[in-house]
Motif scaffolding. Sequence first.
Motif, mmCIF file in Angstrom:
data_model
loop_
_atom_site.group_PDB
_atom_site.id
_atom_site.type_symbol
_atom_site.label_atom_id
_atom_site.label_comp_id
_atom_site.label_asym_id
_atom_site.label_seq_id
_atom_site.Cartn_x
_atom_site.Cartn_y
_atom_site.Cartn_z
ATOM 1 N N HIS A 1 -5.760 -0.448 3.129
ATOM 2 C CA HIS A 1 -5.357 -1.291 1.998
ATOM 3 C C HIS A 1 -3.840 -1.296 1.943
ATOM 4 O O HIS A 1 -3.174 -0.441 2.536
ATOM 5 N N ALA A 2 -3.284 -2.227 1.197
ATOM 6 C CA ALA A 2 -1.823 -2.289 1.058
ATOM 7 C C ALA A 2 -1.236 -1.011 0.466
ATOM 8 O O ALA A 2 -0.081 -0.668 0.731
ATOM 9 N N VAL A 3 -2.039 -0.287 -0.333
ATOM 10 C CA VAL A 3 -1.522 0.942 -0.968
ATOM 11 C C VAL A 3 -1.647 2.165 -0.064
ATOM 12 O O VAL A 3 -1.116 3.229 -0.381
ATOM 13 N N GLY A 4 -2.363 2.025 1.053
ATOM 14 C CA GLY A 4 -2.513 3.154 1.962
ATOM 15 C C GLY A 4 -3.894 3.183 2.592
ATOM 16 O O GLY A 4 -4.679 2.235 2.467
ATOM 17 N N SER A 5 -4.200 4.306 3.232
ATOM 18 C CA SER A 5 -5.473 4.439 3.938
ATOM 19 C C SER A 5 -6.182 5.721 3.530
ATOM 20 O O SER A 5 -5.551 6.681 3.067
ATOM 21 N N ALA A 6 -7.497 5.730 3.698
ATOM 22 C CA ALA A 6 -8.298 6.909 3.382
ATOM 23 C C ALA A 6 -9.503 6.962 4.311
ATOM 24 O O ALA A 6 -9.962 5.932 4.818
ATOM 25 N N ALA B 1 0.858 4.216 1.521
ATOM 26 C CA ALA B 1 1.621 3.213 2.264
ATOM 27 C C ALA B 1 3.047 3.709 2.493
ATOM 28 O O ALA B 1 3.702 4.205 1.582
ATOM 29 N N GLY B 2 3.510 3.597 3.721
ATOM 30 C CA GLY B 2 4.868 3.985 4.066
ATOM 31 C C GLY B 2 5.059 5.458 4.347
ATOM 32 O O GLY B 2 6.148 5.873 4.759
ATOM 33 N N ALA B 3 4.010 6.262 4.137
ATOM 34 C CA ALA B 3 4.129 7.700 4.371
ATOM 35 C C ALA B 3 4.130 7.996 5.862
ATOM 36 O O ALA B 3 3.371 7.399 6.634
ATOM 37 N N GLN B 4 4.949 8.947 6.267
ATOM 38 C CA GLN B 4 5.008 9.333 7.670
ATOM 39 C C GLN B 4 3.892 10.300 8.036
ATOM 40 O O GLN B 4 3.398 10.311 9.163
ATOM 41 N N HIS B 5 3.477 11.117 7.045
ATOM 42 C CA HIS B 5 2.487 12.151 7.299
ATOM 43 C C HIS B 5 1.320 12.036 6.323
ATOM 44 O O HIS B 5 1.496 11.614 5.181
ATOM 45 N N ASP B 6 0.145 12.449 6.776
ATOM 46 C CA ASP B 6 -1.017 12.524 5.902
ATOM 47 C C ASP B 6 -0.748 13.550 4.807
ATOM 48 O O ASP B 6 -0.024 14.525 5.014
ATOM 49 N N VAL B 7 -1.342 13.356 3.637
ATOM 50 C CA VAL B 7 -1.207 14.325 2.554
ATOM 51 C C VAL B 7 -2.168 15.493 2.759
ATOM 52 O O VAL B 7 -1.884 16.619 2.342
ATOM 53 N N GLN C 1 -14.704 -1.029 -5.496
ATOM 54 C CA GLN C 1 -13.908 -2.110 -6.068
ATOM 55 C C GLN C 1 -12.592 -2.197 -5.304
ATOM 56 O O GLN C 1 -11.984 -1.175 -4.995
ATOM 57 N N ILE C 2 -12.170 -3.411 -5.042
ATOM 58 C CA ILE C 2 -10.901 -3.645 -4.350
ATOM 59 C C ILE C 2 -10.049 -4.557 -5.216
ATOM 60 O O ILE C 2 -10.486 -5.641 -5.619
ATOM 61 N N ALA C 3 -8.851 -4.101 -5.537
ATOM 62 C CA ALA C 3 -7.889 -4.893 -6.314
ATOM 63 C C ALA C 3 -6.590 -4.986 -5.519
ATOM 64 O O ALA C 3 -6.401 -4.250 -4.539
ATOM 65 N N PRO C 4 -5.677 -5.873 -5.911
ATOM 66 C CA PRO C 4 -4.429 -5.992 -5.143
ATOM 67 C C PRO C 4 -3.620 -4.701 -5.076
ATOM 68 O O PRO C 4 -2.936 -4.446 -4.074
ATOM 69 N N ASP C 5 -3.693 -3.874 -6.138
ATOM 70 C CA ASP C 5 -2.855 -2.670 -6.185
ATOM 71 C C ASP C 5 -3.652 -1.369 -6.132
ATOM 72 O O ASP C 5 -3.112 -0.295 -6.389
ATOM 73 N N SER C 6 -4.949 -1.450 -5.793
ATOM 74 C CA SER C 6 -5.760 -0.235 -5.739
ATOM 75 C C SER C 6 -7.112 -0.527 -5.089
ATOM 76 O O SER C 6 -7.506 -1.691 -4.938
ATOM 77 N N THR D 1 -10.108 6.993 -6.579
ATOM 78 C CA THR D 1 -9.280 5.820 -6.840
ATOM 79 C C THR D 1 -7.951 6.001 -6.120
ATOM 80 O O THR D 1 -7.270 7.015 -6.309
ATOM 81 N N PHE D 2 -7.605 5.026 -5.316
ATOM 82 C CA PHE D 2 -6.378 5.076 -4.525
ATOM 83 C C PHE D 2 -5.441 3.960 -4.963
ATOM 84 O O PHE D 2 -5.820 2.789 -4.971
ATOM 85 N N SER D 3 -4.240 4.337 -5.358
ATOM 86 C CA SER D 3 -3.187 3.376 -5.682
ATOM 87 C C SER D 3 -1.906 3.990 -5.129
ATOM 88 O O SER D 3 -1.888 4.411 -3.974
ATOM 89 N N ALA D 4 -0.849 4.081 -5.930
ATOM 90 C CA ALA D 4 0.303 4.871 -5.496
ATOM 91 C C ALA D 4 -0.063 6.350 -5.493
ATOM 92 O O ALA D 4 0.537 7.155 -4.774
ATOM 93 N N ASP D 5 -1.082 6.716 -6.307
ATOM 94 C CA ASP D 5 -1.604 8.070 -6.384
ATOM 95 C C ASP D 5 -3.024 8.088 -5.812
ATOM 96 O O ASP D 5 -3.598 7.046 -5.504
ATOM 97 N N CYS D 6 -3.568 9.294 -5.728
ATOM 98 C CA CYS D 6 -4.968 9.475 -5.349
ATOM 99 C C CYS D 6 -5.640 10.269 -6.460
ATOM 100 O O CYS D 6 -5.177 11.364 -6.806
#
Length: 267
Positions: free
Chosen positions: A28-33, A48-54, A102-107, A127-132
């Motif tokens: 997704h635009a906010v990242g991957s899981a 999104a944009g992270a160099q390393h997995d959390v 559910q898929i939204a533009p920002d999550s 729920t994944f957005s800028a946070d998890c």
Amino acid sequence: MKRKFIRHIDTGISLYQYNDIPVIEAEHAVGSAKITLQGAHLLSWKPAGAQHDVLWLSEIEPFKAGSAIRGGIPVCFPWFNNAGTPAHGYARISLWELTSHQIAPDSFQLTFTLIHEKQTVATLTMTFSADCQLVFTNLTGQEAQIALHSYFKVGDIHRTELLNLPNSAFNSLTQRQENVPVPRIIRENVDCIYSAEAGATIIADKAYQRHIEIEHQNAGDIVVWNPWHKTTGNMSESGYQTMICVETARIRRPIHQESVGVIIRVK
């Protein structure tokens, strides 16, 4: 590891097979899981944009059906450790169902349901957005223990500090309540239980130049674990150098008909 495509579920969400284990991969635009159906186990979250997995995942994990996976966020329920058989409960080695998404533009959001002996016993919503955010709900009608047994990836355990923890913890290795240093720096085998009243725990990961903030919701306990040189199943001899477990839990005060959650942020 053999990775085999099974089917598409929705835009950016697909089902794969990793050896014996079915795994949902989401982009997704906010990242991957990546989440396994065995255990509703979050293996990977990369904003999104992270160099390393959390999250940390063992590089030698065999993905064997019926065996607990080493890394990610296993769900320990309805008991913790050796309070029953199997260790850490049946939830992490049982197949869950993806019951809604559910898929939204920002999550994007995925909800998993666990049925055990013909009874719906738990749900887990991610729920994944800028946070998890993970929210676990006990539906058994009985008291139970829960731990979101989170393995976090760090660049170097020797250059990692844990901030905002209490200065006292129960040491599971000595079975005693002990005073501990603040901030906490891991230099040996650590397995301890903190009280969760101090608020969010922060992992200062100096090697990757990031802070991982872990907000514990309706938790009573925070478990900190690193096996150090101790031989640990499905973990390489050097695996401990790039991981730290900071677990959101209710162990000493079990949950009834309620939820426990965690919000993870990277700064």
